[in-house]
Each structure stands twice: as structure tokens, then as C-alpha cells.
Motif scaffolding. Structure first.
Motif, PDB file in Angstrom:
ATOM      1  N   ARG A 172       0.578  -0.780  -0.146  1.00 39.72           N
ATOM      2  CA  ARG A 172       0.274  -0.236  -0.066  1.00 39.72           C
ATOM      3  C   ARG A 172       0.456   1.317  -0.009  1.00 39.72           C
ATOM      4  N   TYR A 173       1.508   1.207   0.944  1.00 39.27           N
ATOM      5  CA  TYR A 173       3.087   2.197   0.817  1.00 39.27           C
ATOM      6  C   TYR A 173       3.949   2.074   0.360  1.00 39.27           C
ATOM      7  N   THR A 174       4.950   2.067  -0.624  1.00 38.76           N
ATOM      8  CA  THR A 174       5.954   1.706  -1.004  1.00 38.76           C
ATOM      9  C   THR A 174       6.992   2.584  -1.454  1.00 38.76           C
ATOM     10  N   SER A 175       8.598   2.740  -0.677  1.00 37.62           N
ATOM     11  CA  SER A 175      10.189   3.491  -1.134  1.00 37.62           C
ATOM     12  C   SER A 175      10.353   4.142  -1.802  1.00 37.62           C
ATOM     13  N   ASN A 176      10.707   4.459  -2.059  1.00 36.56           N
ATOM     14  CA  ASN A 176      12.107   5.178  -4.058  1.00 36.56           C
ATOM     15  C   ASN A 176      12.415   3.544  -3.585  1.00 36.56           C
ATOM     16  N   GLU A 177      13.160   3.183  -5.043  1.00 31.32           N
ATOM     17  CA  GLU A 177      14.329   2.213  -4.733  1.00 31.32           C
ATOM     18  C   GLU A 177      15.106   2.922  -5.492  1.00 31.32           C
ATOM     19  N   PHE A 178      15.898   2.106  -4.865  1.00 33.66           N
ATOM     20  CA  PHE A 178      17.719   2.597  -4.124  1.00 33.66           C
ATOM     21  C   PHE A 178      18.618   1.309  -4.883  1.00 33.66           C
ATOM     22  N   ASN A 179      18.571   2.554  -5.669  1.00 35.83           N
ATOM     23  CA  ASN A 179      19.615   1.697  -6.328  1.00 35.83           C
ATOM     24  C   ASN A 179      22.049   1.621  -5.696  1.00 35.83           C
ATOM     25  N   LEU A 180      22.312   0.527  -6.108  1.00 39.48           N
ATOM     26  CA  LEU A 180      23.267   0.221  -5.143  1.00 39.48           C
ATOM     27  C   LEU A 180      24.205  -0.824  -5.495  1.00 39.48           C
ATOM     28  N   GLU A 181      25.673   0.301  -6.087  1.00 39.25           N
ATOM     29  CA  GLU A 181      26.824  -0.942  -7.151  1.00 39.25           C
ATOM     30  C   GLU A 181      27.803  -1.020  -6.629  1.00 39.25           C
ATOM     31  N   VAL A 182      27.893  -2.513  -6.703  1.00 37.09           N
ATOM     32  CA  VAL A 182      29.033  -2.498  -6.055  1.00 37.09           C
ATOM     33  C   VAL A 182      30.375  -3.036  -7.101  1.00 37.09           C
ATOM     34  N   SER A 183      31.542  -1.787  -6.958  1.00 40.15           N
ATOM     35  CA  SER A 183      32.653  -1.835  -7.710  1.00 40.15           C
ATOM     36  C   SER A 183      34.055  -2.971  -7.586  1.00 40.15           C
ATOM     37  N   VAL A 184      34.217  -3.534  -8.129  1.00 42.73           N
ATOM     38  CA  VAL A 184      35.555  -4.443  -7.747  1.00 42.73           C
ATOM     39  C   VAL A 184      36.452  -4.064  -8.175  1.00 42.73           C
ATOM     40  N   LEU A 185      38.202  -3.610  -7.821  1.00 48.37           N
ATOM     41  CA  LEU A 185      39.092  -3.202  -7.393  1.00 48.37           C
ATOM     42  C   LEU A 185      40.419  -4.822  -7.672  1.00 48.37           C
ATOM     43  N   HIS A 186      40.784  -4.306  -8.764  1.00 48.73           N
ATOM     44  CA  HIS A 186      41.325  -5.453  -9.213  1.00 48.73           C
ATOM     45  C   HIS A 186      43.267  -5.266  -9.077  1.00 48.73           C
ATOM     46  N   HIS A 187      44.271  -5.632  -8.761  1.00 49.64           N
ATOM     47  CA  HIS A 187      45.492  -4.946  -8.603  1.00 49.64           C
ATOM     48  C   HIS A 187      46.133  -6.402  -9.909  1.00 49.64           C
ATOM     49  N   SER A 188      47.322  -5.861 -10.155  1.00 48.47           N
ATOM     50  CA  SER A 188      47.832  -6.550 -11.223  1.00 48.47           C
ATOM     51  C   SER A 188      48.871  -7.429 -10.874  1.00 48.47           C
ATOM     52  N   ALA A 189      49.712  -7.096  -9.957  1.00 49.49           N
ATOM     53  CA  ALA A 189      50.443  -8.073  -8.734  1.00 49.49           C
ATOM     54  C   ALA A 189      49.265  -8.319  -7.589  1.00 49.49           C
ATOM     55  N   PRO A 190      48.661  -9.326  -7.495  1.00 47.58           N
ATOM     56  CA  PRO A 190      48.405  -9.418  -5.913  1.00 47.58           C
ATOM     57  C   PRO A 190      49.437 -10.383  -5.096  1.00 47.58           C
ATOM     58  N   VAL A 191      49.677  -9.510  -4.200  1.00 48.57           N
ATOM     59  CA  VAL A 191      51.038  -9.015  -2.828  1.00 48.57           C
ATOM     60  C   VAL A 191      50.929 -10.677  -1.601  1.00 48.57           C
ATOM     61  N   GLU A 192      51.716 -11.404  -1.387  1.00 46.90           N
ATOM     62  CA  GLU A 192      51.348 -12.691  -0.494  1.00 46.90           C
ATOM     63  C   GLU A 192      51.486 -11.272   0.680  1.00 46.90           C
ATOM     64  N   HIS A 193      50.420 -12.006   1.913  1.00 46.91           N
ATOM     65  CA  HIS A 193      50.830 -11.707   3.507  1.00 46.91           C
ATOM     66  C   HIS A 193      51.102 -12.096   4.272  1.00 46.91           C
TER      67      HIS A 193
END
Length: 927
Positions: free
Chosen positions: A754-775
Motif C-alpha cells: 500500500r505504501y512503498t519506498s523509493n527504489e534505492f540503487n547500489l553499485e558494488v565495484s571491484v578493484l583488481h590488482h595486477s600483481a597480488p601480494v602475499e600477506h
């Protein structure tokens, strides 16, 4: 010639001196003058004669004189020779001041010569002048207001007389010839004398007073300048009945209990009474399903009322996953109340994966039903719910149907359970089944006993018939709503025994029966009658409500006590957003006199309660619309929390009586579901998930379902609880190599859409590293859930020391280092366990930051005592690096990619240093 002239000049003086006769005029004159005019019409005309004519002067008329100083007239000679004259007004003549004038007039000749000497005057003539009236004044009423009162039910010859007068002087213009009622459509008439009478019998109940306008006309048809007001009051004949009540009562949502008749009292015309009984009925059949109830979805309502889980909604709202109801007819505009209407031609097969396969000996069937009498003399069965053979045969395993206004529940058990006659058909005959009103039916099965609840009231079957159990077979069954499926014994499978009526909220729950408390909660009305201030009622007052609080009966012996009790009868609606519209009120009253059953007839009262529209809430979802995370976070055991910064608010527009503009006010109310929808490609279960941990829903009236399309959190609960739950939704992707972004859309609802909210849009962006480093520190990347570590730990340089004779100092250092390492491991295990207890409330970044701080604070393991100075120098450099790393906040590490790269670079540098200093032997000590 000169002689002739001398003779004439000698005779003329003789002629001028001769004036023998006086002028002659008529003895009397009658004249008429119109007021405000100056010309007088005389009869006969004003003419003076002189016998001396044609002698100059002596035979001429020089003047007419009027005797009388007050006569506003003058006479003027028009022709001296002929003696003609005219009479005219010397000043304005007003008939209203003087209607006629009488005066004396005389004529004068010109005398014996030019000097006017020896003039003679005529005799005195009487002049009578009449002033003609002009209709210059309008009628005026003698009173500015007229009042009268009459008793209802009587015809009067004259109720009152109005009178007008006119200032004009003449009878024609001063008399009032006609009166007229100006107000149209009134039951009154007036005659030419101003008498007002009624043309029909008047009723006090219909109208208590009349205001009419009356005007007057004089005989010259000049209308009164101002109409007069006439008030006529209708006095009632003393009739027993309720007085002082309003036909309409406005109810503002959220105001609690409101008195319906605060000034009502019972008029009994003085008769002695022994008792009064009044019944107040609130009629809400046209609102929703019989009254104003919560319009949440069936699942949300059951969770709200504490019903056991596991029920199946057989008439859900149409959706991609519940599409079997898409072809059914629905009643729209019912305040988001989902109602399906069956007209004898619609039915739906419930998919096999939805149908409970084993009902067991205990189960519950519940539904809202609105049903009327079946057409035709021989009514057919009308099936609400039917489980029958899908093919080959036509056996009904269980069904619920209506037949001749009887509700019948059929339950055929299998031979595997018991091979004897068993109860199979349960019959109930109730008025509610065919009264065309909404009722809530619940069938509790505890085989062999079956109990029916209608609107929370228990009914036992009046007839139970036995039958043989059904032989076991491999034929599949088909569950149908609105009819029964006939898949065998016919050429073409088809529906049969169609239902005609309306259904809503049809559910089936296997394994257990519903409690009386839950049933009462599910069908409870949120509006009803109430009584304020019970403590103020007299002791002799008795009252009782029906279970729905739609009927209130008040009884008492004293009229004053009854009057007090009736003024406290109230209407209440506990919904925050009630259904607006009319609710009808009906009051019936019976009065008892001493020694008689009934002595007075009290007319029924019909009134309405108008529930005003509530202020519609505006539900707003706000937060960060973009979340940037490294791929390693998505691969982690917890993933990321997309909605961690989410906020849900709701506002309404409220008009302020003192302010010119309406204001916005924040309100708190419940929500009943929030849906997170995946935008774009659906989730791939092989590499990603969107889920919420069960612990996030504990202590709340919430539940959740998820699929590849998203996740749905439902249940009637506060906005704060929904906010907390949504913040703990986790997105994971354990293979994000080819993923750059994921988009989600969040919407929330109150009252089943009967009552609805606004449409909340969310974008999850992924960061890729060229040379992954071991912890460097493997503990920092461990899951919150403890995992066993299979690789053993040992320093390479330890073998050389252990193989030979180790110096005492070096041995002490090694022992201390090993002890320190054990302490560090124990602390790490404790911290991981504590983090696991916190559940999914903390983000992965926070866990990493906390563990990294612990890792940076660890002791440096010394291998060779001879290298202490060099290691101290290296430790100072590392502390400087740790200060740089520790100075970065979590927000900065999330939002600044360069700083994250720098941090990882520093960690890699530290790791290289430690690897240069320490050697680990995988074949040595384990822990």
C-alpha cells in the motif's frame, strides 16, 4: 391737419381719466396641481373681463392678487387686453404636507392711465386647489423582524401577520395592496393582508426552524425598499426518542477512542419507566473482509500473530515464482487486501513443488470466505480446495467444499494406515456460510477429530460419515483451488465442481494445529466500539460486547444513567493507517414501563462514522549508492556488506493550524517486507552469493528467502529492525576475476505494498590488482570461523643451532621467542573466536584492520644474538613504517586506492625483510 391734431390731443386726457367699471371674474375656481410641479389646471380658466374695454388702461387687466400669505401660489397675467391669466406654484407643493389649498383671488385693471391711478379690482373669487399625489415612496414594514412559533403536525390559518405602510398621501399610493414571500420552496403562504400560514404539516425532526423573506407592494405596484425577515420556529410534539446526536462523526486516524454521542439523551415525555435497553451496532461489512483489519500478507500476519512456521499459502500474489494465481480474478481497490473472486469458471492447479506431501494426522486449513446461496434448486458442490488423482482415476483424497449452504470437509486416509471404516466426511450447517459476508474459517484436524473455527468461535460437526480408506497407488495427486481436478474417467481432463464466491488467505499447514490465540489474532478487527471511563458509569448499568466489538448492549433502570452511559460510547481504530470511508451506526432501543412489557416506541437511530484518510507516509531509503572494494574482500569468507550505511526514514505531511504552510514530520511505523533485487544477470551460485546470516534475524519478527534474483526479508517489524537486518546482508564472490561491478536495487513496503519506498540503487565495484601480494601474517586473512592450519612451523636457522651445542644465551632467546609465538597464537585464536561470536555484524575491512594492528604490534623474533644491533636498526625502520600504516583510517583505506596499494607495498616489504631474516622449515615443529 394741424387742426385735427389739436382736437385729438385735447380729447385724450379726457379718455385717460375715465375708469368706470371694475374687472369681473368667476365667483369660484377649482384647480388641480401635481405635487412637485408648478402648473395649476383651473376650471374654469382664469380670465378677467372689464367693461371699459377697449379703453386703454381702464379696460385692461394688469394683475391678479391672491389673499393668503400661506398659499404657495401666484397668479400671472398672460394678456392684459384679453384678461387671460395663469395660476402657478410659487414654491414646491408636497401632497404629504398638504393635500389641498383654498384662497381668495381678485383681478385688478390698469387704472385710469399709465400711472395706474384710479385702478379698480374685481370681487373676491374663491379658489380651491387639490394636490395630486405622486408614487414616490416605497412601502416600509413596521417591524424589522417578525418571530413566531408553531407546533409540529398542525395546519394554521394564520401563524402571524406582517404589516407595511406607505408615506404617500393618496389612497392609491399609500395603501398596501399585496404581500409576497420571496424565499422559494417554503411550506408557507401569505395573503394580501399579510397573514402567513403553513401549507403542510411541519416536522420537528425534519427541520426545527424556518427563515423566510417577505416583501410588500402598494397599489401603484411599488415594491418595499427592504424585505423583512420572518423566523418561524417549529416546536416538537413530545415524542419519545433520542435527541442531541449528530448524523455524522468524523474520525481522525491516530486519535484513539472518540465519543460518538457526547450530548445525546433519551426523551421519554415524563412517563415512569422501569428499564431501558439500547443496542449500538457498528456496521463494517463493506470494509475489507468485514471490518478494518491489518492488510499484511498472509505470511507476515502469521508471523506477527505467533503462528507456527511451515504453512503454505495457496493463494499468494501472482509473481514469477507464484504464477498459478495469475489467471484468477482479483478484487482491486481493497486497500492492498488480496482477494480472489471466483464466478464458477476459474480455478488454479497448485504446482507439485508447493504442495505439502505429507499432511500427517495433524494439520490446519484456514481461509477467508465470502459466499452466498447457490443458484438453482439442486445446488452443485462448490469446491474451495481439492486434492484428487491427477490421471487415470477420479478419487478425492481430501477436499473442502460448500453444498446447500453446508460446509463439508472430506478426508480419505490410505490403507497403509488403517484398513477399517474411518471418519471421512465432516458436515457443518451454519448461517455464516451463505450470508454473503466475510468470515474466517479454520479447520483443525487431529484425526479422527476435526474442529471448525468460524471467526474464532468453535463449531463441532453436526454430521460425520465414515468410509473405507483409499487403496495405495502410484498415481500422482493434483491440488486445486476453486474447483476439483478430474483427471481420470473422462475423455479430457478438466475442472469440475467450481466455486462461486470470494477467497483470501487460503493456507495449509501440515504437522500441527493452530491455537485459539493465534486464530483470534489472525481474524481480529482493528476497529470497534468502546466505552470511555467505565468507572464513571452508574452501578445499575450493565453492558456487554460481542467478540468483534461491533455490537454493544447497554441496559439500565434509570434514564439518567442510560444517558450518561450512551455519551461514553466511542469508536476506536487501532490501525496507524486505517481504511478511510463510512462506517454505519444503528441504535435500537426498547423501553419497559412498570407492569408492562413495552410502553414506548423509540425510533431507531442511523448515523455514520467517517474515517478520514490518513496522512500517507513517504518511505525513504538513503545511503551510499556506490561501494568500491578490492577483489580480495569479495573472496573473503564474509564478503562485503553492501548496505552497511543504509538508513530508512518515513515522513508525512502535516498541516499546522498556526502556520501558513504544511510541515514535514518524521513518523515511525512498521514495514512488512524489503526486497533486494539483482540488476542485470542473475546470481551464479557457482561463484557468488547474496545472503543474510540467521543470527541477524534473531529477536526480530523477520524471516528471509533468497534466490538467484535476490533476497527478500519479510515480516511485520519496525524500520529500525529492518535497517539492522539489511546492514548485515552479505555479498560474496569467490571468483571475481572477470567481475567489475554488481548492481542491486532495494525497495521496502508497508501494508503489503500500500505504501512503498523509493527504489534505492547500489553499485558494488571491484578493484583488481595486477600483481597480488602475499600477506606476511596468515592469521590476518583467516576467516571468522576457525580453520585448522596444516603446515608446520620452524625456523631454518634453528636446525643448525640444535644440531650443535647452542650457546646458552641463544638458547634462552629461542625459548623466549617460541613462548612469545605461542602466546601470540593463543591471543589470535581468542580474537578470532570473539569475532565469530559477533556474527556478521562487522565488516571484513574492520576485521582485517583489527588483525593487522595486532600483527603489527607483534614481537620481532630474533634468530642470532650477534645480529641484535642490526635487527634493532631494522625494527626502528619497521616502526616508522607501522606508524605510516596505522595512521590510515578505515574510511581512507576503503576510499583511496593508492593508499591501499601503498599499504600492501609496505606489507610486502616487511614480509621480504622478515623472509630475509627468518627461514621456515616445513618439516619441523607443528602446532
Amino acid at each position: 391737419n394741424e387742426g385735427k391734431h389739436s382736437i385729438i390731443y385735447g380729447i385724450l386726457p379726457l379718455l385717460f381719466t375715465v375708469n368706470k367699471h371694475k374687472p369681473w371674474i368667476e365667483a369660484s375656481y377649482h384647480g388641480v396641481i401635481t405635487e412637485n410641479m408648478d402648473t395649476v389646471l383651473l376650471d374654469p380658466p382664469l380670465v378677467a373681463l372689464d367693461k371699459d374695454a377697449p379703453v386703454p388702461y381702464a379696460g385692461e387687466i394688469c394683475a391678479f392678487k391672491i389673499n393668503g400669505d400661506d398659499a404657495p401660489f401666484e397668479a400671472v397675467v398672460l394678456n392684459r387686453t384679453s384678461g387671460e391669466g395663469v395660476l402657478r406654484a410659487s414654491s414646491p407643493v408636497d401632497c404629504e404636507n398638504q393635500k389641498e389649498y383654498t384662497f381668495i383671488i381678485q383681478a385688478y385693471d390698469c387704472g385710469a392711465g399709465p400711472s395706474g391711478a384710479n385702478w379698480k379690482k374685481s370681487h373676491k373669487a374663491v379658489v380651491h386647489i387639490q394636490v395630486d399625489d405622486v408614487n414616490e415612496f416605497s412601502p416600509i414594514f413596521r417591524e424589522s423582524l417578525y418571530k413566531a412559533s408553531i407546533t409540529e403536525g398542525k395546519i394554521y390559518d394564520s401563524i402571524l401577520q406582517v404589516e407595511a405602510w406607505d408615506q404617500d398621501c393618496s389612497p392609491q399610493y399609500s395603501q398596501i395592496c399585496n404581500y409576497e414571500i420571496v424565499t422559494a420552496g417554503t411550506p408557507f403562504a401569505i395573503d394580501r393582508n399579510g397573514n402567513i400560514r403553513n401549507t403542510e404539516r411541519l416536522s420537528y425532526d425534519k427541520q426545527q426552524s424556518y427563515k423566510i423573506m417577505v416583501t410588500a407592494f402598494d397599489c401603484g405596484q411599488k415594491r418595499a425598499k427592504e424585505d423583512v425577515v420572518v423566523h418561524i420556529e417549529v416546536k416538537p410534539v413530545c415524542k419519545p426518542g433520542w435527541q442531541g446526536w449528530n448524523k455524522r462523526v468524523d474520525y481522525e486516524p491516530g486519535t484513539g477512542s472518540k465519543q460518538l454521542f457526547p450530548k445525546m439523551h433519551l426523551e421519554t415525555c415524563g412517563g415512569p419507566l422501569s428499564g431501558v435497553k439500547a443496542m449500538v451496532e457498528l456496521q463494517t461489512n463493506h470494509i475489507g473482509k468485514g471490518c478494518d483489519r491489518e492488510t499484511y500478507s498472509e505470511k507476515s500476519l502469521q508471523k506477527l500473530c505467533g503462528a507456527a512456521s511451515g504453512s503454505t499459502d495457496l493463494l499468494p500474489a501472482p509473481s514469477p515464482s507464484t504464477n498459478w494465481t495469475a489467471a484468477l480474478l482479483t478484487d482491486s481497490g481493497r486497500d492492498s487486501d488480496l482477494i480472489y473472486r471466483f464466478d464458477g469458471r476459474q480455478a488454479a492447479n497448485v504446482p507439485d513443488h508447493v504442495v505439502p506431501q505429507n499432511l500427517t494426522d495433524q494439520f490446519t486449513i484456514a481461509t477467508w470466505m465470502k459466499h452466498g446461496p447457490s443458484p438453482g434448486l439442486r445446488a452443485e458442490k462448490e469446491t474451495l480446495l481439492c486434492s484428487s488423482d491427477k490421471t487415470e482415476m477420479n478419487r478425492h483424497h481430501y477436499s473442502l467444499y460448500v453444498h446447500n449452504c453446508r460446509l463439508v470437509f472430506l478426508l480419505r486416509r490410505d490403507f497403509t494406515q488403517l484398513d477399517t471404516f474411518r471418519p471421512a466426511e465432516f458436515h457443518w450447517k451454519l448461517e455464516q456460510i451463505c450470508d454473503k459476508e466475510w468470515h474466517y474459517y479454520v479447520i483443525n484436524v487431529e484425526f479422527p477429530a476435526v474442529t471448525l473455527f468460524v471467526d474464532g468461535v468453535t463449531y463441532e460437526p453436526y454430521l460425520v460419515t465414515d468410509d473405507w480408506p483409499i487403496h495405495a497407488s502410484k498415481i500422482d495427486t493434483q491440488l486445486t483451488v476453486g474447483a476439483c481436478w478430474q483427471g481420470g474417467e473422462v475423455a479430457t481432463p478438466r475442472f469440475t465442481q467450481y466455486f462461486r464466491g470470494s477467497l483470501s488467505g487460503l493456507t495449509i499447514r501440515p504437522g500441527r494445529i493452530e491455537t485459539q490465540k493465534v486464530i483470534s489474532c489472525l481474524q481480529a478487527c482493528k476497529e470497534g466500539l468502546d466505552i470511555n471511563s467505565l468507572e464513571s458509569l452508574a452501578k445499575d448499568i450493565k453492558f456487554h460486547f460481542n467478540p468483534a466489538q461491533s455490537v454493544l448492549v447497554v441496559e439500565g433502570e434509570d434514564v439518567d444513567s442510560i444517558n450518561t452511559a450512551m455519551t461514553k460510547v466511542s469508536y476506536i481504530n487501532s490501525r496507524q493507517f486505517p481504511t478511510p470511508g463510512l462506517r454505519r451506526l444503528h441504535i435500537t432501543t426498547t423501553v419497559q414501563c412498570f407492569g408492562e412489557d413495552t410502553c414506548l416506541s423509540i425510533p431507531d437511530i442511523k448515523a455514520v462514522v467517517m474515517v478520514l484518510p490518513p496522512s500517507e507516509p513517504r518511505i525513504t531509503i538513503a545511503g551510499s549508492n556506490r561501494l568500491v572494494r578490492p577483489a580480495s574482500d569479495l573472496r573473503g569468507p564474509l564478503g562485503v556488506a553492501p548496505f552497511k550505511e543504509l538508513h530508512i526514514t518515513s515522513t508525512v505531511m502535516k498541516g499546522d493550524g498556526f502556520a501558513r504552510r504544511p510541515g514535514v514530520m518524521e513518523v515511525m511505523h512498521n514495514l512488512d517486507y524489503c526486497d533486494v533485487l539483482v540488476i542485470g544477470e542473475e546470481l551464479n551460485p557457482d561463484r557468488e552469493s547474496l545472503e543474510i546470516h540467521h543470527s541477524a534475524l534473531l529477536g526480530k519478527h523477520l524471516d528471509a528467502t533468497n534466490s538467484t534474483s535476490g533476497i527478500s526479508i519479510y515480516g511485520v517489524d519496525s524500520m529500525a529492525h529492518y535497517e539492522q537486518a539489511l546492514r548485515q546482508v552479505r555479498y560474496r564472490n569467490w571468483r571475481p576475476a572477470n567481475l567489475s561491478e554488481r548492481r542491486f536495487r532495494l525497495t521496502c513496503s508497508e501494508l503489503n505494498g500500500r505504501y512503498t519506498s523509493n527504489e534505492f540503487n547500489l553499485e558494488v565495484s571491484v578493484l583488481h590488482h595486477s600483481a597480488p601480494v602475499e600477506h606476511a601474517n596468515h592469521m590476518a586473512v583467516q576467516s571468522q570461523y576457525m580453520r585448522p592450519i596444516h603446515h608446520p612451523l620452524m625456523m631454518h636457522s634453528l636446525n643448525s643451532h640444535m644440531s650443535g651445542s647452542a650457546p646458552p644465551a641463544a638458547t634462552v632467546v629461542i625459548v623466549v621467542c617460541i613462548a612469545a609465538l605461542v602466546v601470540i597464537v593463543v591471543i589470535g585464536v581468542y580474537r578470532i573466536h570473539a569475532t565469530h561470536q559477533e556474527g556478521s555484524r562487522e565488516d571484513e575491512d574492520e576485521v582485517k584492520d583489527a588483525e593487522e594492528e595486532w600483527d603489527n604490534s607483534a614481537l620481532t623474533i630474533t634468530v642470532n644474538p650477534m645480529e641484535v644491533r642490526q635487527e634493532e636498526h631494522e625494527e626502528e625502520e619497521e616502526e616508522e613504517e607501522e606508524e605510516l600504516v596505522g595512521g590510515v583510517t578505515s574510511a581512507e583505506s576503503e576510499n583511496t586506492d593508492e593508499e591501499e596499494d601503498d599499504d600492501e607495498g609496505r606489507e610486502a616489504a616487511k614480509e621480504r625483510k622478515q623472509k630475509g631474516k627468518l627461514g621456515w622449515d616445513s618439516s619441523s615443529i607443528t602446532y
